[in-house]
Motif scaffolding. Structure first.
Motif, PDB file in Angstrom:
ATOM      1  N   ASN A 150      31.545  40.397  47.900  1.00  0.00           N
ATOM      2  CA  ASN A 150      31.782  40.178  46.475  1.00  0.00           C
ATOM      3  C   ASN A 150      33.266  39.892  46.217  1.00  0.00           C
ATOM      4  N   THR A 151      33.592  39.636  44.971  1.00  0.00           N
ATOM      5  CA  THR A 151      34.951  39.251  44.588  1.00  0.00           C
ATOM      6  C   THR A 151      35.977  40.314  44.978  1.00  0.00           C
ATOM      7  N   TYR A 159      47.579  33.100  41.165  1.00  0.00           N
ATOM      8  CA  TYR A 159      46.219  32.994  41.700  1.00  0.00           C
ATOM      9  C   TYR A 159      46.002  34.018  42.813  1.00  0.00           C
ATOM     10  N   ILE A 160      46.984  34.185  43.688  1.00  0.00           N
ATOM     11  CA  ILE A 160      46.882  35.180  44.759  1.00  0.00           C
ATOM     12  C   ILE A 160      46.776  36.583  44.159  1.00  0.00           C
ATOM     13  N   TYR A 161      47.605  36.885  43.164  1.00  0.00           N
ATOM     14  CA  TYR A 161      47.548  38.187  42.494  1.00  0.00           C
ATOM     15  C   TYR A 161      46.155  38.425  41.920  1.00  0.00           C
ATOM     16  N   LYS A 173      39.439  37.038  40.179  1.00  0.00           N
ATOM     17  CA  LYS A 173      38.975  35.659  40.377  1.00  0.00           C
ATOM     18  C   LYS A 173      38.209  35.596  41.688  1.00  0.00           C
ATOM     19  N   CYS A 174      37.308  34.646  41.762  1.00  0.00           N
ATOM     20  CA  CYS A 174      36.590  34.375  43.000  1.00  0.00           C
ATOM     21  C   CYS A 174      36.964  32.955  43.434  1.00  0.00           C
ATOM     22  N   PRO A 175      37.515  32.800  44.635  1.00  0.00           N
ATOM     23  CA  PRO A 175      37.975  31.471  45.048  1.00  0.00           C
ATOM     24  C   PRO A 175      36.820  30.552  45.413  1.00  0.00           C
ATOM     25  N   THR A 176      37.042  29.270  45.218  1.00  0.00           N
ATOM     26  CA  THR A 176      36.089  28.288  45.730  1.00  0.00           C
ATOM     27  C   THR A 176      36.257  28.241  47.243  1.00  0.00           C
TER      28      THR A 176
END
Length: 93
Positions: A2-3, A34-36, A43-46
């Motif tokens: 999961n995220t 975005y990394i944070y 966030k969940c990356p593509t």
């Protein structure tokens, strides 16, 4: 995975490599924010972005999702500068 688990894995691999969040962001070509957000599980990356982050971490997507916490190649955690120093040392032998 999961995220939250993805964020924890990124944090684990980043800290083992000795990278700051900003350094990883630069290597991966993403913003530090975005990394944070990824590491906090916000966030969940593509797949595309996760692949960039894995490249910055020196692991493949397969290694990232494996049950092992570390990739098989121990040298992949070295920074470019560390790899150069190791290579210079080995060449001097």
């Amino acid at each position: 995975m999961n995220t939250k688990e993805i964020g924890e894995k990124i944090t684990l691999l980043r800290t083992k490599k000795g990278l700051t969040k900003n350094a990883l962001a630069n290597l991966a070509g993403v913003s530090p924010t975005y990394i944070y957000q990824l590491e906090r599980g916000e966030k969940c990356p593509t797949v595309e972005y996760l692949n960039h982050i894995c490249w910055g971490l020196g692991v493949t997507l397969a290694e990232f999702f494996s049950e092992e916490a570390e990739p098989n190649d121990k040298l992949s955690y070295l920074t470019a500068e560390q790899r150069k120093k190791l290579n210079d040392f080995l060449n001097s032998l």
